[in-house]
Motif scaffolding. Structure first.
Motif, PDB file in Angstrom:
ATOM      1  N   GLN A   1      34.439  52.294  33.636  1.00  0.00           N
ATOM      2  CA  GLN A   1      34.835  51.119  32.870  1.00  0.00           C
ATOM      3  C   GLN A   1      36.340  51.037  32.669  1.00  0.00           C
ATOM      4  O   GLN A   1      36.926  49.962  32.681  1.00  0.00           O
ATOM      5  CB  GLN A   1      34.133  51.151  31.506  1.00  0.00           C
ATOM      6  CG  GLN A   1      34.470  50.000  30.607  1.00  0.00           C
ATOM      7  CD  GLN A   1      34.066  48.680  31.195  1.00  0.00           C
ATOM      8  OE1 GLN A   1      32.913  48.486  31.538  1.00  0.00           O
ATOM      9  NE2 GLN A   1      34.999  47.768  31.360  1.00  0.00           N
TER      10      GLN A   1
ATOM     11  N   TRP B   1      39.896  41.219  24.497  1.00  0.00           N
ATOM     12  CA  TRP B   1      38.584  41.385  25.116  1.00  0.00           C
ATOM     13  C   TRP B   1      38.156  42.847  25.060  1.00  0.00           C
ATOM     14  O   TRP B   1      38.906  43.742  25.452  1.00  0.00           O
ATOM     15  CB  TRP B   1      38.626  40.921  26.563  1.00  0.00           C
ATOM     16  CG  TRP B   1      37.285  40.863  27.226  1.00  0.00           C
ATOM     17  CD1 TRP B   1      36.765  41.751  28.123  1.00  0.00           C
ATOM     18  CD2 TRP B   1      36.278  39.867  27.040  1.00  0.00           C
ATOM     19  NE1 TRP B   1      35.504  41.365  28.509  1.00  0.00           N
ATOM     20  CE2 TRP B   1      35.181  40.206  27.861  1.00  0.00           C
ATOM     21  CE3 TRP B   1      36.206  38.709  26.267  1.00  0.00           C
ATOM     22  CZ2 TRP B   1      34.021  39.432  27.917  1.00  0.00           C
ATOM     23  CZ3 TRP B   1      35.063  37.935  26.318  1.00  0.00           C
ATOM     24  CH2 TRP B   1      33.978  38.293  27.135  1.00  0.00           C
TER      25      TRP B   1
ATOM     26  N   PRO C   1      35.675  45.241  26.800  1.00  0.00           N
ATOM     27  CA  PRO C   1      34.876  45.156  28.022  1.00  0.00           C
ATOM     28  C   PRO C   1      33.567  45.923  28.018  1.00  0.00           C
ATOM     29  O   PRO C   1      32.705  45.660  28.865  1.00  0.00           O
ATOM     30  CB  PRO C   1      35.823  45.740  29.085  1.00  0.00           C
ATOM     31  CG  PRO C   1      36.696  46.680  28.326  1.00  0.00           C
ATOM     32  CD  PRO C   1      36.870  46.077  26.961  1.00  0.00           C
ATOM     33  N   SER C   2      33.364  46.876  27.111  1.00  0.00           N
ATOM     34  CA  SER C   2      32.182  47.724  27.208  1.00  0.00           C
ATOM     35  C   SER C   2      30.935  47.219  26.472  1.00  0.00           C
ATOM     36  O   SER C   2      29.825  47.631  26.830  1.00  0.00           O
ATOM     37  CB  SER C   2      32.513  49.139  26.744  1.00  0.00           C
ATOM     38  OG  SER C   2      32.990  49.135  25.419  1.00  0.00           O
TER      39      SER C   2
ATOM     40  N   ASP D   1      37.794  50.923  23.686  1.00  0.00           N
ATOM     41  CA  ASP D   1      38.293  49.752  24.408  1.00  0.00           C
ATOM     42  C   ASP D   1      39.744  49.435  24.067  1.00  0.00           C
ATOM     43  O   ASP D   1      40.508  48.981  24.924  1.00  0.00           O
ATOM     44  CB  ASP D   1      37.405  48.541  24.119  1.00  0.00           C
ATOM     45  CG  ASP D   1      36.107  48.565  24.916  1.00  0.00           C
ATOM     46  OD1 ASP D   1      36.087  49.214  25.978  1.00  0.00           O
ATOM     47  OD2 ASP D   1      35.126  47.931  24.484  1.00  0.00           O
TER      48      ASP D   1
ATOM     49  N   SER E   1      28.697  46.439  29.451  1.00  0.00           N
ATOM     50  CA  SER E   1      29.897  46.217  30.267  1.00  0.00           C
ATOM     51  C   SER E   1      30.082  44.774  30.697  1.00  0.00           C
ATOM     52  O   SER E   1      30.920  44.501  31.561  1.00  0.00           O
ATOM     53  CB  SER E   1      29.911  47.148  31.486  1.00  0.00           C
ATOM     54  OG  SER E   1      30.089  48.493  31.067  1.00  0.00           O
TER      55      SER E   1
ATOM     56  N   PRO F   1      41.116  45.095  31.561  1.00  0.00           N
ATOM     57  CA  PRO F   1      40.009  44.316  30.997  1.00  0.00           C
ATOM     58  C   PRO F   1      40.292  42.823  30.877  1.00  0.00           C
ATOM     59  O   PRO F   1      39.357  42.039  30.716  1.00  0.00           O
ATOM     60  CB  PRO F   1      39.791  44.946  29.622  1.00  0.00           C
ATOM     61  CG  PRO F   1      41.103  45.561  29.280  1.00  0.00           C
ATOM     62  CD  PRO F   1      41.685  46.025  30.570  1.00  0.00           C
ATOM     63  N   GLU F   2      41.555  42.420  30.949  1.00  0.00           N
ATOM     64  CA  GLU F   2      41.873  41.003  30.791  1.00  0.00           C
ATOM     65  C   GLU F   2      42.418  40.375  32.073  1.00  0.00           C
ATOM     66  O   GLU F   2      42.876  39.236  32.055  1.00  0.00           O
ATOM     67  CB  GLU F   2      42.855  40.826  29.618  1.00  0.00           C
ATOM     68  CG  GLU F   2      42.222  41.258  28.286  1.00  0.00           C
ATOM     69  CD  GLU F   2      43.103  41.010  27.071  1.00  0.00           C
ATOM     70  OE1 GLU F   2      44.167  40.372  27.228  1.00  0.00           O
ATOM     71  OE2 GLU F   2      42.731  41.457  25.964  1.00  0.00           O
TER      72      GLU F   2
ATOM     73  N   GLY G   1      31.033  42.817  28.283  1.00  0.00           N
ATOM     74  CA  GLY G   1      32.120  42.561  27.353  1.00  0.00           C
ATOM     75  C   GLY G   1      31.821  41.521  26.301  1.00  0.00           C
ATOM     76  O   GLY G   1      30.749  40.891  26.288  1.00  0.00           O
TER      77      GLY G   1
END
Length: 649
Positions: free
Chosen positions: A546, A81, A83-84, A67, A88, A551-552, A90
């Motif tokens: 993913q 964060w 995410p996985s 990540d 998923s 992710p943010e 997070g």
């Protein structure tokens, strides 16, 4: 002989080898570090042949590296964060988990294959452990003795147990930071004496403590010169490194520094150790504030009590040799039993070696008094006390001590003193006998590694092997989450596996997924044919998987066939800011955004177009942490400059 050479010659510890005197050639000083690197390389040989050991924490750290590297590829320098986790959905892992090792693992992954990353990281930590212990030992021991002490630290029971059985890389890093903290907390200033020149290659009389030892006097420097002798900033860096590597390690380092300073102050009858520890400690905490300050101020945003109240993590359930009648703790007790025997062996060796060295008059001391080694000698006794229920009041009284979880984690602080005292106890005066001692130690290291390969090495289950983990990551299936990072009063074990990015339901707390018929204790499984979603949607991304979206910064567009609630595959956390069709959403069922019992976010929507944006926001406490660290960095530079000028006066 120049002044610097004289200083080194005067401060040489006991049993200095004649060949190590001044003027014998600079290249020789690299021999010791190279031997340490070789010892660290040999320590990872089982992994070179069998692959990485999948210890207790292996999956957690591997996922963090995945990540972190993904976040960097999206331009996020310091990710928050992960995410996985939670299949998923997070979790805010990087807010609460110190960054050094998850960033280092990601750095290694930029130029090494994933299968080599944990092995390389293990090598680096073993090498750092040996070099740091060697640096501490060099205050009082010869080159050869110090190198041997560094090798002993690498092959100590707890270092091998942590590296192979547990794969606890962040805690493992304590092998670097704690010896450095001891070094700079205890390093004393001395006004150089005019030494007796060596006669026929024989150095001056060793400065040791014990029966029959030489106790000649040194000239005392002033209080300020003794306190601020160039060690303050390195001490701060060591403390900051501990906090930025592992939370329990940071707590240990803070209390270890305070204890060392107090004992050293009493032994030296001087305020100098306390002055240095106070300034160095403040700078160290300031340097690490970008991590710990937001984590501390945001601790109520997650269920952090799980880290101390879970039966397996509660220190009350982890005293040495404790046994439980609960069958659920059987595996826990077996691991605790392993750690207990390691603790007994290391503490016994450390204390016995201390006594033998005392009786032989070979206790190491760079300044010809008991003042240097007495704080180190106190460590194994203190750790023994803290390992049994008799210390319960201390654990409850000292702030944050329960976050250590396992009393035997204090063995990290025993590795270096044990190694130093052991070498001081066994090191003979005769050169031929020294060869025999080194050979015997080498055989001991081989035996320890054979035992580690047989008993500590953890073969990976197929689903835990790195290729399988990579496949799960790339397909977006995700992994288990950590309970302490879940929203308060939520149950992440009910988050369904296989959820779509967004699921439209009529009620926000609608159950999603059904029990796994093959494993009823596992998280439920969602499938489209269960008809629990009126419609499903996907986050906007460049491709499947993913790692394909930031992710943010998450975006979802679509058209809702009916009004209801959009259940997002995203764990709730206050740092998320949600905007629906250009309008900022606020928390609460009546205010369009709601946290479900499983911890997922549910957003109230109306029939029609959906333009949903979720962005990670920088809270004021994060800014405060960054400003504090930058300020501490400036002050650290000023202190280093001042100490350097002060030393020249």
């Amino acid at each position: 002989m120049d002044d610097e050479d004289k200083r080194i010659w005067v401060h040489r510890g006991p049993s200095s080898d004649a060949a190590e005197g001044p003027g014998k050639g600079a290249p020789k000083r690299f021999i010791g570090p190279l031997i340490i690197l070789l010892a660290a390389f040999i320590a990872i040989v089982p992994e070179l042949f069998r692959g990485a050991s999948c210890g207790h924490d292996f999956d957690v750290h591997l996922v963090s590296w995945f990540d972190c590297l993904n976040a960097w590829r999206h331009g996020i320098v310091y990710p928050h964060w992960a995410p996985s986790p939670n299949y998923s959905a997070g979790e805010p892992r990087f807010v609460y988990y110190p960054p050094v090792t998850w960033m280092l693992g990601a750095v290694l992954a930029t130029f090494l294959p994933w299968t080599a990353v944990p092995i390389a990281l293990t090598f680096l930590i073993y090498a750092a452990t040996g070099l740091a212990t060697r640096a501490l030992a060099r205050l009082a021991l010869s080159e050869t003795q110090s190198t041997l002490a560094g090798c002993i630290a690498i092959y100590s029971g707890y270092a091998l147990f942590t590296g192979y059985e547990r794969s606890a890389f962040p805690e493992f890093a304590g092998g670097l930071w704690l010896p450095l903290l001891m070094l700079y907390a205890l390093r004393e200033s001395r006004v150089p004496q005019t030494p007796t020149e060596p006669q026929n290659g024989v150095p001056p009389v060793p400065r040791v403590w014990g029966p029959g030892s030489d106790r000649s006097q040194n000239i005392e420097p002033s209080l300020l010169r003794s306190a601020f002798n160039g060690s303050t900033v390195p001490l701060a860096i060591a403390l900051a490194g501990a906090w930025l590597s592992n939370l329990p390690l940071g707590v240990m380092a803070a209390y270890l520094l305070a204890s060392l300073a107090l004992v050293a102050a009493i032994a030296q009858k001087s305020w100098a150790p306390i002055l240095r520890a106070t300034l160095g400690g403040a700078l160290g905490l300031g340097l690490a504030a970008l991590y710990w300050l937001p984590a501390a101020l945001q601790r109520n945003w997650v269920d952090v009590r799980q880290a101390t109240q879970d039966p397996g993590y509660n220190f009350e359930n982890n005293w040495l040799f404790i046994r439980h009648t609960d069958p659920a703790l059987a595996l826990h007790d077996a691991i605790n039993h392993q750690a207990s025997w390691i603790a007994v062996s290391m503490l016994t060796i450390a204390i016995a070696a201390l006594i033998v060295a005392w009786r032989r008059g070979t206790l190491p001391s760079p300044n010809n008094s008991f003042r240097w080694w007495i704080p180190l000698a106190a460590i194994p006794f203190a750790v023994a006390f803290l390992s049994f229920p008799i210390s319960r009041l201390v654990w409850h009284a000292l702030p944050e001590m329960p976050f250590l979880q396992y009393p035997w984690r204090w063995l990290e602080a025993v590795e270096a003193p044990m190694a130093i005292f052991f070498v001081a106890a066994i090191w003979p005066a005769a050169r031929r006998a020294r060869i025999a001692v080194v050979a015997a130690c080498a055989l001991g290291f081989v035996a320890a590694l054979v035992y580690t390969n047989r008993d500590y090495f953890q073969a990976c289950h197929p689903e835990d092997a790195i290729p399988a983990m990579l496949d799960s990551y790339n397909t977006g299936a995700g992994f288990e989450g950590m309970f302490e990072y879940s929203p308060p009063d939520s149950d992440i074990t009910t988050i369904a596996r296989g959820l779509p990015d967004a699921c439209l339901v009529s009620a926000p707390d609608t159950d999603l997924g059904q029990p796994d018929p093959d494993d009823p204790s596992a998280n439920p499984i969602w499938a489209a044919n269960q008809n629990s979603c009126s419609a499903t949607f996907s986050f906007t991304r460049k491709a499947a998987g993913q790692a394909s979206h930031n992710p943010e910064h998450i975006r979802l567009t679509g058209n809702a066939p009916q009004s209801g609630f959009l259940v997002l595959r995203l764990l709730a956390f206050p740092a998320w800011r949600a905007e629906l069709n250009g309008q900022t959403l606020t928390s609460g069922l009546a205010n369009a955004i709601h946290t479900r019992p499983d911890g997922l976010i549910a957003v109230r929507i109306e029939r029609g177009p959906i333009n949903l944006d979720l962005d990670w926001t920088t809270s004021p406490d994060v800014i405060l942490g960054r400003v504090t660290s930058c300020t501490a960095l400036v002050f650290a530079a000023l202190v280093a400059w001042w100490e350097r000028r002060f030393a020249r006066r």
